[in-house]
Write an enzyme that holds these catalytic residues in place. Structure first.
Site, PDB file in Angstrom:
ATOM      1  CB  CYS A 142     -14.886   3.286 -30.008  1.00  0.00           C
ATOM      2  SG  CYS A 142     -14.014   3.159 -31.549  1.00  0.00           S
ATOM      3  CD  GLU A 143     -15.573   2.582 -23.393  1.00  0.00           C
ATOM      4  OE1 GLU A 143     -16.036   3.342 -22.525  1.00  0.00           O
ATOM      5  OE2 GLU A 143     -15.617   1.359 -23.340  1.00  0.00           O
TER       6      GLU A 143
ATOM      7  CE1 TYR B 131      -1.896  -3.523  -8.620  1.00  0.00           C
ATOM      8  CE2 TYR B 131      -0.767  -1.514  -7.931  1.00  0.00           C
ATOM      9  CZ  TYR B 131      -1.226  -2.790  -7.648  1.00  0.00           C
ATOM     10  OH  TYR B 131      -1.023  -3.321  -6.409  1.00  0.00           O
TER      11      TYR B 131
ATOM     12  CD  GLU C 229       0.361  -9.127   1.572  1.00  0.00           C
ATOM     13  OE1 GLU C 229      -0.527  -8.387   1.082  1.00  0.00           O
ATOM     14  OE2 GLU C 229       0.093 -10.129   2.243  1.00  0.00           O
ATOM     15  N   PRO C 230       4.557  -5.147  -0.704  1.00  0.00           N
ATOM     16  CG  PRO C 230       6.774  -4.402  -0.902  1.00  0.00           C
ATOM     17  CD  PRO C 230       5.907  -5.413  -0.185  1.00  0.00           C
ATOM     18  N   GLY C 231       3.638  -3.623  -3.769  1.00  0.00           N
ATOM     19  CA  GLY C 231       3.552  -3.821  -5.213  1.00  0.00           C
ATOM     20  C   GLY C 231       4.038  -2.558  -5.896  1.00  0.00           C
ATOM     21  NE  ARG C 232       0.018   2.366  -6.078  1.00  0.00           N
ATOM     22  CZ  ARG C 232      -1.106   2.345  -6.810  1.00  0.00           C
ATOM     23  NH1 ARG C 232      -1.119   2.895  -8.007  1.00  0.00           N
ATOM     24  NH2 ARG C 232      -2.212   1.816  -6.338  1.00  0.00           N
TER      25      ARG C 232
ATOM     26  NE  ARG D  13      -2.799   3.042 -11.357  1.00  0.00           N
ATOM     27  CZ  ARG D  13      -2.699   4.245 -10.859  1.00  0.00           C
ATOM     28  NH1 ARG D  13      -2.151   5.204 -11.564  1.00  0.00           N
ATOM     29  NH2 ARG D  13      -3.133   4.490  -9.636  1.00  0.00           N
TER      30      ARG D  13
ATOM     31  N   GLY E 118       0.760  -1.241   0.000  1.00  0.00           N
ATOM     32  CA  GLY E 118       0.000   0.000   0.000  1.00  0.00           C
ATOM     33  C   GLY E 118       0.787   1.286   0.000  1.00  0.00           C
TER      34      GLY E 118
HETATM   35  N1  LLP Z   1      -1.548  -6.984  -0.775  1.00  0.00           N
HETATM   36  C1  LLP Z   1      -2.861  -7.078  -1.044  1.00  0.00           C
HETATM   37  C2  LLP Z   1      -3.673  -8.042  -0.303  1.00  0.00           C
HETATM   38  C3  LLP Z   1      -3.443  -6.254  -2.019  1.00  0.00           C
HETATM   39  O1  LLP Z   1      -4.739  -6.328  -2.264  1.00  0.00           O
HETATM   40  C4  LLP Z   1      -2.628  -5.334  -2.728  1.00  0.00           C
HETATM   41  C5  LLP Z   1      -3.190  -4.468  -3.771  1.00  0.00           C
HETATM   42  C6  LLP Z   1      -1.249  -5.284  -2.425  1.00  0.00           C
HETATM   43  C7  LLP Z   1      -0.748  -6.126  -1.432  1.00  0.00           C
HETATM   44  C8  LLP Z   1      -0.309  -4.358  -3.119  1.00  0.00           C
HETATM   45  O2  LLP Z   1      -0.644  -3.038  -2.917  1.00  0.00           O
HETATM   46  P1  LLP Z   1       0.363  -1.890  -3.400  1.00  0.00           P
HETATM   47  O3  LLP Z   1       1.625  -1.994  -2.580  1.00  0.00           O
HETATM   48  O4  LLP Z   1       0.639  -2.117  -4.832  1.00  0.00           O
HETATM   49  O5  LLP Z   1      -0.369  -0.633  -3.158  1.00  0.00           O
HETATM   50  N2  LLP Z   1      -5.210  -1.258  -9.645  1.00  0.00           N
HETATM   51  C9  LLP Z   1      -5.053  -0.252  -8.625  1.00  0.00           C
HETATM   52  C10 LLP Z   1      -4.396  -0.810  -7.379  1.00  0.00           C
HETATM   53  C11 LLP Z   1      -5.140  -1.974  -6.788  1.00  0.00           C
HETATM   54  C12 LLP Z   1      -4.458  -2.554  -5.591  1.00  0.00           C
HETATM   55  C13 LLP Z   1      -5.087  -3.821  -5.169  1.00  0.00           C
HETATM   56  N3  LLP Z   1      -4.427  -4.475  -4.079  1.00  0.00           N
HETATM   57  C14 LLP Z   1      -4.271   0.928  -9.200  1.00  0.00           C
HETATM   58  O6  LLP Z   1      -3.914   0.899 -10.371  1.00  0.00           O
HETATM   59  O7  LLP Z   1      -4.055   1.929  -8.510  1.00  0.00           O
END
Ligand code: LLP
Length: 415
Positions: free
Chosen positions: A342-343, A370, A273-276, A312, A239
């Site tokens: 086409c939107e 994402y 659990e970092p993603g972004r 996004r 997050g």
């Molecule tokens: N762990 C869980 C259980 C999650 O649901 C998520 C993201 C993460 C970790 C990773 O979160 P992050 O570190 O990336 O913020 N599509 C959206 C973001 C959806 C996130 C969903 N869950 C966007 O493009 O902003």
């Protein structure tokens, strides 16, 4: 350090000019910087050195095998949400013992595959899921390691679509019910309680929601200890936001220091659990201006990337900086940067002041998270190529789809 900088007036990814990448691989094309990915991972985990921890990259942010493989080689674990993501991580060389499995709707087959792979932990999101997991594990003669995802009911102060830690979200179990469900889990023969899990949302740019949630989780851990349920790890979720447009998310070291202080002397492993935060600013989407169109009220730059490539902006009204690859000297205009889909919602940026000509290249910044993972084939558009730049080398990590791929699994019925 920003991996995307101008050299001789041309925007580069590390040492490779984006114009050369467009020439070699065409557009639209996702471009990632290997050093930016590596630095993000090492900077994140550095703050936790000396403290038992595991950084599980959230695969959903960018599931490219090459990126997963890079993180695996750096020692990362992975947060998955489907059997598909499990297969990807295993194919990319990820260690199954470093996989946590999140998600509200795990199927029996997905549970079986994860038990078979011997993953680190299931992040269980409901009582029903717990019961089902116990049954599946029993059938397989296994014991499933679990955390309960608790919903701490804190406001992550982010976009409502990506906020997950409020009472009215579908995620996790209510904080107030957690003790009761843990007691049930403790009595299940094929369940082993390993942790507590929480994830409150995404693109969070303040520290306080993380700390508030962590306080609640720690209180639960302490209450469980009093009931003789001893937790080995806390999964604090992902997050942490990134800077798209002037946001100032907490720096990794500040985040780590604050979390470690709260953990105190407890002998508990920390999982994240970092993603972004690991991939967002390590990638961009390279696109070409096909047409310039001037109407009475607006100037449109119609580019060859669209909402199917980067969803996004259309979905969240998200802002991505847009930079010309070779800026022009000349009069600029205020443009709507739009795709060919086409939107009317197919835009990549509103009101961008740019000096443009048809054929110019633009870089849609901060698209590493994402972006490709949410790309679709809407309007029967093949998905973009992906390349990874490493110093002065550029490697194709995903071929551009060809049109025939898009309907190769479809069946035309006989008359
Ligand atoms: N762990 C869980 C259980 C999650 O649901 C998520 C993201 C993460 C970790 C990773 O979160 P992050 O570190 O990336 O913020 N599509 C959206 C973001 C959806 C996130 C969903 N869950 C966007 O493009 O902003």
């Amino acid at each position: 350090m920003n991996p995307f900088i101008k050299k001789n007036a041309v925007l580069h990814a590390e040492n490779v000019a984006l114009s050369d990448i467009a020439q070699s691989y065409s557009t639209p094309c996702y471009v990632y910087s290997k050093s930016a990915l590596t630095n993000a991972y090492t900077n994140f985990s550095r703050g936790f050195i000396g403290c038992d921890h595991l950084v599980c990259f959230a695969v959903k942010a960018n599931p490219s095998l090459a990126i997963l493989n890079l993180f695996a080689s750096l020692g990362a674990g992975f947060d998955i949400v489907s059997g598909g993501e499990l297969a990807r991580v295993l194919t990319a060389g990820g260690d199954p013992r470093k996989i946590v499995f999140s998600g509200v709707g795990k199927t029996e087959q997905e549970m079986e595959a994860a038990l078979d792979a011997d993953i680190l932990c299931f992040n269980v999101e409901s009582e029903s899921e717990l019961r089902r997991l116990n049954q599946v594990a029993e059938k397989m003669g296994k014991v499933a390691p679990i955390s309960l995802r608790v919903n701490p009911n804190v406001d992550a102060k982010t976009h409502p679509y990506i906020s997950t830690g409020l009472k009215n979200n579908k995620f996790g179990v209510a904080y107030e019910e957690a003790l009761n469900i843990y007691s049930q889990a403790a009595a299940m023969k094929n369940i082993a309680i390993h942790g507590v899990d929480c994830h409150i949302g995404s693109q969070i740019t303040e520290l306080s929601p993380f700390l508030d949630a962590f306080d609640r989780v720690l209180a639960l851990v302490d209450a469980l200890a009093q009931r003789n349920i001893h937790i080995q790890h806390i999964d604090a979720g992902g997050g942490i936001g990134i800077c798209y447009n002037g946001e100032t998310p907490p720096a990794f070291d500040v985040f780590a220091k604050a979390m470690r202080e709260k953990l105190g002397a407890r002998k508990i492993k920390l999982i994240f659990e970092p993603g972004r935060a690991l991939v967002g600013n390590a990638g961009l989407l390279l696109t070409k201006v096909e047409y310039l169109k001037h109407t009475e009220t607006k100037n449109f730059a119609i580019v060859d990337a669209a909402m199917n490539d980067l969803m996004r902006p259309a979905l969240y009204d998200a802002y991505h900086d847009i930079q010309p690859v070779q800026p022009r000297i000349g009069d600029s205009l205020v443009y709507e940067i739009v795709g060919p889909v086409c939107e009317s919602g197919d835009f990549l940026g509103h009101d961008r002041e740019l000096a443009l000509e048809e054929g110019d290249l633009l870089a849609i910044m901060s698209a590493g998270a994402y972006g490709m993972s949410m790309a679709s084939n809407y309007n029967t558009r093949p998905r973009a190529a992906e390349v990874m730049v490493d110093g002065d080398q550029c490697h194709l990590i995903r071929k551009r789809e060809v049109i025939a791929d898009l309907f190769s699994s479809e069946i035309v019925l006989p008359p």
